[in-house]
Motif scaffolding. Structure first.
Motif, mmCIF file in Angstrom:
data_model
loop_
_atom_site.group_PDB
_atom_site.id
_atom_site.type_symbol
_atom_site.label_atom_id
_atom_site.label_comp_id
_atom_site.label_asym_id
_atom_site.label_seq_id
_atom_site.Cartn_x
_atom_site.Cartn_y
_atom_site.Cartn_z
ATOM 1 N N CYS A 38 -14.152 -17.367 -12.824
ATOM 2 C CA CYS A 38 -15.592 -17.563 -12.910
ATOM 3 C C CYS A 38 -16.059 -17.563 -14.359
ATOM 4 O O CYS A 38 -15.658 -16.705 -15.154
ATOM 5 C CB CYS A 38 -16.279 -16.435 -12.131
ATOM 6 N N GLY A 39 -16.886 -18.522 -14.707
ATOM 7 C CA GLY A 39 -17.511 -18.541 -16.022
ATOM 8 C C GLY A 39 -18.595 -17.485 -16.116
ATOM 9 O O GLY A 39 -19.006 -16.897 -15.107
ATOM 10 N N HIS A 40 -19.092 -17.231 -17.329
ATOM 11 C CA HIS A 40 -20.022 -16.126 -17.546
ATOM 12 C C HIS A 40 -21.344 -16.296 -16.803
ATOM 13 O O HIS A 40 -21.872 -15.332 -16.253
ATOM 14 C CB HIS A 40 -20.293 -15.974 -19.043
ATOM 15 N N TYR A 41 -21.893 -17.503 -16.778
ATOM 16 C CA TYR A 41 -23.196 -17.677 -16.137
ATOM 17 C C TYR A 41 -23.133 -17.483 -14.622
ATOM 18 O O TYR A 41 -23.872 -16.665 -14.076
ATOM 19 C CB TYR A 41 -23.794 -19.037 -16.490
ATOM 20 N N PRO A 42 -22.275 -18.216 -13.897
ATOM 21 C CA PRO A 42 -22.241 -17.986 -12.444
ATOM 22 C C PRO A 42 -21.818 -16.572 -12.072
ATOM 23 O O PRO A 42 -22.220 -16.059 -11.029
ATOM 24 C CB PRO A 42 -21.235 -19.028 -11.939
ATOM 25 N N ALA A 43 -21.021 -15.920 -12.940
ATOM 26 C CA ALA A 43 -20.573 -14.558 -12.644
ATOM 27 C C ALA A 43 -21.732 -13.576 -12.567
ATOM 28 O O ALA A 43 -21.614 -12.516 -11.945
ATOM 29 C CB ALA A 43 -19.580 -14.087 -13.706
ATOM 30 N N THR B 62 -17.338 -22.860 -12.831
ATOM 31 C CA THR B 62 -17.310 -22.881 -14.281
ATOM 32 C C THR B 62 -17.959 -24.142 -14.834
ATOM 33 O O THR B 62 -18.298 -25.061 -14.088
ATOM 34 C CB THR B 62 -15.847 -22.797 -14.762
ATOM 35 N N GLU B 63 -18.157 -24.168 -16.145
ATOM 36 C CA GLU B 63 -18.594 -25.356 -16.872
ATOM 37 C C GLU B 63 -17.634 -26.505 -16.544
ATOM 38 O O GLU B 63 -16.416 -26.388 -16.703
ATOM 39 C CB GLU B 63 -18.594 -25.052 -18.371
ATOM 40 N N LEU B 64 -18.174 -27.623 -16.096
ATOM 41 C CA LEU B 64 -17.334 -28.692 -15.576
ATOM 42 C C LEU B 64 -16.654 -29.524 -16.659
ATOM 43 O O LEU B 64 -15.811 -30.354 -16.336
ATOM 44 C CB LEU B 64 -18.157 -29.596 -14.657
ATOM 45 N N ILE C 219 -20.530 -15.397 -32.120
ATOM 46 C CA ILE C 219 -20.118 -14.276 -31.271
ATOM 47 C C ILE C 219 -19.892 -14.792 -29.856
ATOM 48 O O ILE C 219 -20.769 -15.437 -29.275
ATOM 49 C CB ILE C 219 -21.194 -13.167 -31.227
ATOM 50 N N ILE C 220 -18.726 -14.517 -29.304
ATOM 51 C CA ILE C 220 -18.426 -14.836 -27.911
ATOM 52 C C ILE C 220 -18.443 -13.522 -27.151
ATOM 53 O O ILE C 220 -17.547 -12.686 -27.298
ATOM 54 C CB ILE C 220 -17.065 -15.534 -27.769
ATOM 55 N N ALA C 221 -19.480 -13.315 -26.357
ATOM 56 C CA ALA C 221 -19.643 -12.044 -25.645
ATOM 57 C C ALA C 221 -18.912 -12.097 -24.315
ATOM 58 O O ALA C 221 -18.795 -13.145 -23.684
ATOM 59 C CB ALA C 221 -21.117 -11.746 -25.414
ATOM 60 N N SER C 222 -18.444 -10.936 -23.873
ATOM 61 C CA SER C 222 -17.709 -10.856 -22.610
ATOM 62 C C SER C 222 -18.633 -10.906 -21.402
ATOM 63 O O SER C 222 -18.184 -11.124 -20.284
ATOM 64 C CB SER C 222 -16.897 -9.559 -22.564
ATOM 65 N N SER C 223 -19.929 -10.710 -21.614
ATOM 66 C CA SER C 223 -20.893 -10.755 -20.517
ATOM 67 C C SER C 223 -22.272 -11.044 -21.078
ATOM 68 O O SER C 223 -22.536 -10.837 -22.268
ATOM 69 C CB SER C 223 -20.911 -9.426 -19.754
ATOM 70 N N LEU C 224 -23.181 -11.492 -20.205
ATOM 71 C CA LEU C 224 -24.535 -11.755 -20.651
ATOM 72 C C LEU C 224 -25.280 -10.467 -20.976
ATOM 73 O O LEU C 224 -26.156 -10.455 -21.842
ATOM 74 C CB LEU C 224 -25.287 -12.542 -19.585
ATOM 75 N N SER C 225 -24.960 -9.384 -20.286
ATOM 76 C CA SER C 225 -25.618 -8.108 -20.603
ATOM 77 C C SER C 225 -25.281 -7.674 -22.021
ATOM 78 O O SER C 225 -26.146 -7.165 -22.752
ATOM 79 C CB SER C 225 -25.206 -7.034 -19.597
ATOM 80 N N THR C 226 -24.035 -7.883 -22.436
ATOM 81 C CA THR C 226 -23.650 -7.586 -23.818
ATOM 82 C C THR C 226 -24.384 -8.496 -24.788
ATOM 83 O O THR C 226 -24.873 -8.064 -25.841
ATOM 84 C CB THR C 226 -22.132 -7.764 -24.001
ATOM 85 N N ALA C 227 -24.483 -9.783 -24.434
ATOM 86 C CA ALA C 227 -25.181 -10.734 -25.301
ATOM 87 C C ALA C 227 -26.648 -10.347 -25.471
ATOM 88 O O ALA C 227 -27.185 -10.363 -26.585
ATOM 89 C CB ALA C 227 -25.065 -12.140 -24.723
ATOM 90 N N VAL D 211 -28.285 -17.689 -25.566
ATOM 91 C CA VAL D 211 -28.526 -18.858 -24.711
ATOM 92 C C VAL D 211 -28.449 -18.362 -23.276
ATOM 93 O O VAL D 211 -27.414 -17.877 -22.840
ATOM 94 C CB VAL D 211 -27.479 -19.959 -24.955
ATOM 95 N N ALA D 212 -29.552 -18.477 -22.535
ATOM 96 C CA ALA D 212 -29.616 -17.821 -21.231
ATOM 97 C C ALA D 212 -30.280 -18.687 -20.173
ATOM 98 O O ALA D 212 -31.227 -19.424 -20.466
ATOM 99 C CB ALA D 212 -30.384 -16.508 -21.350
ATOM 100 N N PRO D 213 -29.817 -18.595 -18.923
ATOM 101 C CA PRO D 213 -30.501 -19.264 -17.814
ATOM 102 C C PRO D 213 -31.847 -18.604 -17.532
ATOM 103 O O PRO D 213 -32.056 -17.426 -17.836
ATOM 104 C CB PRO D 213 -29.537 -19.052 -16.627
ATOM 105 N N THR D 214 -32.732 -19.351 -16.911
ATOM 106 C CA THR D 214 -34.087 -18.869 -16.637
ATOM 107 C C THR D 214 -34.096 -17.555 -15.870
ATOM 108 O O THR D 214 -34.766 -16.596 -16.255
ATOM 109 C CB THR D 214 -34.854 -19.927 -15.829
#
Length: 322
Positions: A100-105, A149-151, A230-238, A250-253
């Motif tokens: 799973c990619g970071h966003y769908p996860a 994941t990102e296609l 920076i490549i974060a391991s999760s969006l919460s870290t970002a 960079v975040a989804p709505t």
């Protein structure tokens, strides 16, 4: 057709996906000569060639296309029957391995897994969250059965099938008080002067950033992807990094909205056609999906539809913000 077995169907689908005997044989964990002999024997028994072998690459003949089309359905039905039969008799536990990619996860998948386990209480599900650039390799080497994941990961992997799930808007988010918020109409050049925290950005977008190193990150000359600072391991870290520094996230709505409501983050007034999600399912085209995988996919599709409705309401709220 007494001469065609499930093993033959698997071989035909692998050849159709890879268009190359050596690559197809590798995906099937067999030698190239053994695969060639098996297909040649089948062609003799059927009395017709199944593939045109030319310098242009391997192409299925009309007879081959017919077998491949039916073989895909037969293998999928066989996998579903075996999975449901084992579940009915309690003779095994269905297993599913997901990458799973970071966003769908952090969007649709967690809730879906909860729903799935209610319907499949004996199932064993494992999920690896990783940057999208690794996921094609995980699928091709059999580490996972299915990916979300990102296609762009499928573009250079002809043996992979894909299905788009989400192409909705992304936002550039910063801490309240960030210098970018004082600009009336910030452009891409303004954003690139600050470090970014996100996943790798695919080449289809990265080409817009130019080849020179910038504060946001660097262009990878080999892949054409943009590697953020920076490549974060999760969006919460970002999000934590963005709240405490002059870093751009960079975040989804749907994921940015709670932080915006709490006045922890602000949206940079920047819009671009490329600033969108592009994730979906990916799987090995020649490998039938199990009943458990198909049940998971159906739940994800339904969750993505619900999320699209929620995000429309959030977007309306964002437009009303000062």
């Amino acid at each position: 057709m007494k001469h065609v077995t499930l093993r033959h169907f698997k071989q035909l689908l692998a050849l159709d996906s890879h268009r190359h005997f050596s690559r197809a044989a590798e995906s099937l964990s067999m030698s190239q000569p053994a695969l060639s002999r098996s297909i040649q024997s089948l062609e003799r028994n059927l009395g017709t060639p199944l593939f045109d072998r030319s310098t242009r690459g391997l192409q299925a003949t009309p007879s081959g296309q017919l077998l491949i089309r039916h073989g895909r359905r037969i293998l999928a039905a066989t996998a579903e029957l075996q999975s449901e039969f084992d579940e009915l008799l309690g003779q095994g536990e269905s297993r599913l391995s997901i990458a799973c990619g970071h966003y769908p996860a952090e969007m649709s998948v967690p809730g879906v897994l909860s729903e799935l386990m209610k319907d499949w209480p004996r199932a064993q599900v494992s999920m690896e969250v990783t940057d999208w650039i690794r996921i094609a390799d995980l699928l091709e080497n059999g580490t996972c059965d299915l990916a979300i994941t990102e296609l762009s990961a499928a573009e250079k992997a002809p043996g992979l099938a894909s299905e788009l799930l989400n192409d909705r808007v992304l936002h550039m988010v910063v801490r309240n008080g960030h210098p970018l918020l004082s600009l009336d109409n910030p452009g891409l050049g303004d954003l690139l002067t600050y470090p970014w925290v996100c996943s790798h950005i695919p080449a289809r977008v990265a080409r817009l950033f130019g080849a020179d190193p910038v504060a946001a990150g660097n262009l990878d000359a080999k892949s054409g992807n943009f590697i953020p600072k920076i490549i974060a391991s999760s969006l919460s870290t970002a999000f934590k990094l963005v709240k405490e520094n002059d870093i751009i996230g960079v975040a989804p709505t749907s994921l940015a909205w709670p932080h915006i409501q709490r006045s922890e983050l602000s949206v940079v007034p920047f819009r671009a056609p490329w600033l969108r999600l592009n994730y979906g399912f990916m799987w090995q085209a020649h490998q039938p999906l199990s009943a458990l995988a198909q049940a998971f996919m159906a739940l994800v599709r339904a969750a993505e539809v619900r999320m699209a409705d929620e995000e429309q309401a959030i977007m309306a709220s964002l437009q009303r913000l000062p």
